[in-house]
Design an enzyme around this catalytic site. Structure first.
Site, mmCIF file in Angstrom:
data_model
loop_
_atom_site.group_PDB
_atom_site.id
_atom_site.type_symbol
_atom_site.label_atom_id
_atom_site.label_comp_id
_atom_site.label_asym_id
_atom_site.label_seq_id
_atom_site.Cartn_x
_atom_site.Cartn_y
_atom_site.Cartn_z
ATOM 1 N N LYS A 176 0.878 -1.177 0.000
ATOM 2 C CA LYS A 176 0.000 0.000 0.000
ATOM 3 C C LYS A 176 0.911 1.221 0.000
ATOM 4 C CE LYS A 176 -1.871 3.053 1.966
ATOM 5 N NZ LYS A 176 -1.670 4.471 1.583
ATOM 6 N N GLU A 251 9.548 1.503 10.991
ATOM 7 C CA GLU A 251 10.589 2.503 10.724
ATOM 8 C C GLU A 251 9.895 3.854 10.778
ATOM 9 O OE1 GLU A 251 13.683 1.794 10.460
ATOM 10 O OE2 GLU A 251 13.698 -0.345 9.995
ATOM 11 N N CYS A 285 13.660 10.815 6.700
ATOM 12 C CA CYS A 285 13.609 10.512 8.133
ATOM 13 C C CYS A 285 14.967 10.735 8.788
ATOM 14 C CB CYS A 285 13.158 9.076 8.331
ATOM 15 S SG CYS A 285 14.162 7.902 7.409
ATOM 16 N N GLU A 387 9.379 16.537 15.118
ATOM 17 C CA GLU A 387 9.756 16.354 13.710
ATOM 18 C C GLU A 387 8.966 17.331 12.836
ATOM 19 O OE1 GLU A 387 8.514 12.770 11.574
ATOM 20 O OE2 GLU A 387 10.544 12.581 10.778
HETATM 21 P P1 NAP Z 1 2.401 8.510 7.444
HETATM 22 O O1 NAP Z 1 1.351 9.539 7.367
HETATM 23 O O2 NAP Z 1 2.615 7.821 8.739
HETATM 24 O O3 NAP Z 1 2.033 7.444 6.306
HETATM 25 C C1 NAP Z 1 2.857 6.332 5.999
HETATM 26 C C2 NAP Z 1 2.017 5.295 5.288
HETATM 27 O O4 NAP Z 1 1.047 4.777 6.194
HETATM 28 C C3 NAP Z 1 1.232 5.842 4.111
HETATM 29 O O5 NAP Z 1 1.165 4.871 3.090
HETATM 30 C C4 NAP Z 1 -0.127 6.077 4.733
HETATM 31 O O6 NAP Z 1 -1.133 6.122 3.762
HETATM 32 C C5 NAP Z 1 -0.240 4.864 5.611
HETATM 33 N N1 NAP Z 1 -1.225 4.951 6.686
HETATM 34 C C6 NAP Z 1 -1.779 6.041 7.258
HETATM 35 N N2 NAP Z 1 -2.643 5.674 8.238
HETATM 36 C C7 NAP Z 1 -2.636 4.325 8.285
HETATM 37 C C8 NAP Z 1 -3.295 3.348 9.087
HETATM 38 N N3 NAP Z 1 -4.177 3.685 10.044
HETATM 39 N N4 NAP Z 1 -3.049 2.041 8.868
HETATM 40 C C9 NAP Z 1 -2.152 1.674 7.932
HETATM 41 N N5 NAP Z 1 -1.497 2.546 7.129
HETATM 42 C C10 NAP Z 1 -1.728 3.858 7.308
HETATM 43 O O7 NAP Z 1 3.816 9.048 7.004
HETATM 44 P P2 NAP Z 1 4.138 9.999 5.773
HETATM 45 O O8 NAP Z 1 3.639 11.366 6.101
HETATM 46 O O9 NAP Z 1 3.709 9.337 4.519
HETATM 47 O O10 NAP Z 1 5.743 9.984 5.811
HETATM 48 C C11 NAP Z 1 6.507 10.813 6.589
HETATM 49 C C12 NAP Z 1 6.937 10.126 7.857
HETATM 50 O O11 NAP Z 1 7.609 8.915 7.550
HETATM 51 C C13 NAP Z 1 7.938 10.963 8.655
HETATM 52 O O12 NAP Z 1 7.615 10.890 10.018
HETATM 53 C C14 NAP Z 1 9.267 10.264 8.400
HETATM 54 O O13 NAP Z 1 10.232 10.451 9.408
HETATM 55 C C15 NAP Z 1 8.821 8.842 8.305
HETATM 56 N N6 NAP Z 1 9.815 8.042 7.598
HETATM 57 C C16 NAP Z 1 10.578 7.158 8.304
HETATM 58 C C17 NAP Z 1 11.561 6.422 7.659
HETATM 59 C C18 NAP Z 1 12.420 5.443 8.414
HETATM 60 O O14 NAP Z 1 13.057 4.603 7.771
HETATM 61 N N7 NAP Z 1 12.488 5.502 9.727
HETATM 62 C C19 NAP Z 1 11.767 6.589 6.289
HETATM 63 C C20 NAP Z 1 10.973 7.508 5.604
HETATM 64 C C21 NAP Z 1 9.988 8.227 6.266
HETATM 65 P P3 NAP Z 1 -1.620 7.549 3.166
HETATM 66 O O15 NAP Z 1 -0.439 8.320 2.756
HETATM 67 O O16 NAP Z 1 -2.444 7.111 2.035
HETATM 68 O O17 NAP Z 1 -2.363 8.197 4.296
#
Ligand code: NAP
Length: 483
Positions: A176, A251, A285, A387
């Protein structure tokens, strides 16, 4: 309107609309234009994909040898290489990142992920423990259907970082991708299906996190969830997956320190801090969004960093000279701007940036923001500890090593840190005391795909990379034979 692509789910080898027919508009942050419509998938779509993946797991795919799977991964890497320019353009348009970054990092790394895990399983070995009167050998077996959830910041790079080891170990996958960046995931699905792969081994379902993502995590036939995204979402994913005892890798977010000691190579430290702060518009991240500088060099360091940040070329991501492209969306830019305002209210000085560039009519509806440096902010302030995930760094001054470590460790996150010093003993000493999963010394984001990748505290649970990924995407089984 003819430029608006129709993206479909990939389920059981077929490209399909959402069963209920609903779609979501996908907007490019480069000019605010609609570039695609994607399926707004619901539980029924996810159930169909999971069922296809479950059937594929029990079918012909289970007969594929490790070497055959390795050859498939190499063939996928070749496909990515052959479509490098097309994929880079899609990624840049969809995400807003500079085309030069997509070409140099995102797409080559996606191919490298497949090649790396192809090599890893070709050279993998099993353990054997002999004991008086018996011998143990341990094998690793595929788990089943792997649920993969990825964010928008490194769309293809992170998706392939999960698909490759999952397939390498013999699982089938349901992915997804973020609904904000579906383009390269959809194209990858098509490229994979130009190869000979049983239908249902790779399924890609588009939609909203709270609908499609949630349906994937809660489905009882998904035995494992690999999630990369924000800490708040990670907590919700864990709450759903844990009662079913699913294998889980999280992650999550970071607020990573870049620690610059007075004995560092000054120019390298400035350059490294700039790159760590602003690469991919600060939306990685691992970005070093808190720069901690030893007091004795702080004035000179801040001046040099500000001068360099002002030189960065902000603008059209399709221009190969652009250093800083668009943020993921105008809504996200507003969130980032609210943190800049908060930093100001908390007593910080916006030493550069803090505003939107004027790029002319065509681009002004895009999500651009100038690289921003906040100085004079207390290290415990919200703007310095939460963040922000944008092109914003705060610079803080420390007196000695002890204070640097207290500042570095004084946040909820623990993903990574970079330390800049020419003193080898200090490099070891400080690295040992940092509460982070990864430390870089005199560099940042230098990746060897064999090493453990992941964070501590609220930055996540588990490690990916090399054998850590192979172990996560499989179960070990020990066989003890009495002699
Ligand atoms: P996010 O809002 O947490 O979304 C990540 C993924 O989860 C998206 O595909 C999102 O779908 C999905 N999602 C949202 N709610 C969900 C639920 N209830 N159940 C299952 N999946 C769900 O994160 P983002 O804004 O896309 O990305 C930024 C964040 O990712 C930052 O905090 C960054 O630090 C972190 N990140 C961490 C790493 C690492 O390796 N530690 C690497 C890259 C990014 P939708 O987008 O369709 O809502």
């Amino acid at each position: 309107m003819s430029d608006v692509k129709t993206i479909q789910n990939l389920i059981g080898g077929q490209e399909l609309d959402a069963i209920a027919g609903a779609t979501i508009e996908n907007t490019s942050p480069t000019r605010g234009q609609v570039i695609a419509r994607i399926p707004r998938s619901q539980k029924a779509d996810m159930a169909a994909a999971i069922s296809a993946a479950k059937t594929a797991f029990r079918g012909e795919w289970s007969q594929w040898s490790r070497l055959e799977r390795a050859d498939l991964l190499d063939a996928i890497a070749d496909k990515i290489d052959a479509h490098k320019d097309e994929l880079a353009k899609l990624e840049s348009l969809d995400n807003g990142k500079p085309i030069k970054l997509a070409l140099a990092v995102d797409i080559p790394r996606a191919a490298a992920n497949f090649r790396f895990f192809a090599g890893a399983i070709r050279h993998d070995k099993t353990d054997c423990h002999s004991m008086p009167g018996a011998i143990n050998y341990t094998v690793r077996k595929a788990i089943g259907v792997a649920g993969l959830i990825t964010p928008w910041n490194l769309p293809l790079y992170l998706l392939t970082w999960k698909i490759a080891p999952a397939l390498a170990m013999g699982n089938t996958v349901v992915a997804k991708p973020s609904e904000l960046t579906p383009m390269t995931a959809a194209r990858l699905g098509q490229l994979i299906h130009e190869l000979e792969i049983p239908p249902g081994v790779v399924n890609i379902v588009h939609g909203l996190g709270a609908e499609a993502g949630q349906a994937l995590v809660e489905h009882p036939d998904v035995s494992l969830i690999s999630f990369t995204g924000g800490t708040v979402t990670g907590r919700a994913v864990a709450a759903t997956a844990a009662p079913q005892f699913k294998k889980l890798s999280l992650e999550l977010g970071g607020k990573n320190p870049t620690i610059v000691f007075a004995d560092a190579n000054f120019d390298d430290a400035v350059e490294g801090s700039l790159r760590a702060g602003f690469l991919n518009q600060g939306q990685i991240c691992l970005c070093g969004s808190r720069i901690l500088v030893e007091e004795s060099i702080a004035d000179r360091f801040e001046a040099a960093l500000i001068a360099k940040a002002k030189e960065m070329k902000v603008g059209d991501p399709s221009n190969p000279k652009t250093d800083v492209g668009a943020l993921i969306s105008t809504a996200h830019r507003e969130k980032v701007e609210s943190y800049i305002e908060l930093g100001r209210k908390e007593g910080g000085t916006i030493a550069c940036g803090g505003n939107r560039p004027d790029l002319g009519d065509a681009l002004n509806s895009g999500a651009y923001l100038n690289p921003t440096i906040i100085t004079g902010l207390g290290s415990h302030c919200r703007a310095a500890t939460e963040e922000i995930f944008g092109p914003v760094v705060s610079v803080h001054r420390f007196k000695d090593e002890e204070e640097a470590l207290a500042m570095a460790n004084g946040v909820r996150y623990g993903l990574c840190a970079s330390v800049w010093t020419e003193n080898l003993s200090r490099a070891h000493r400080v690295s040992a005391k940092l509460d982070t999963g990864m430390v870089w010394v005199n560099t940042w984001l230098l990746r060897d795909l064999r090493v453990p990748f992941g964070g501590m505290k609220e930055s996540g649970v588990g490690r990916e990379g090399g054998r850590y990924s192979l172990e996560f995407f499989s179960e070990s089984r020990n066989i003890c034979i009495k002699l």
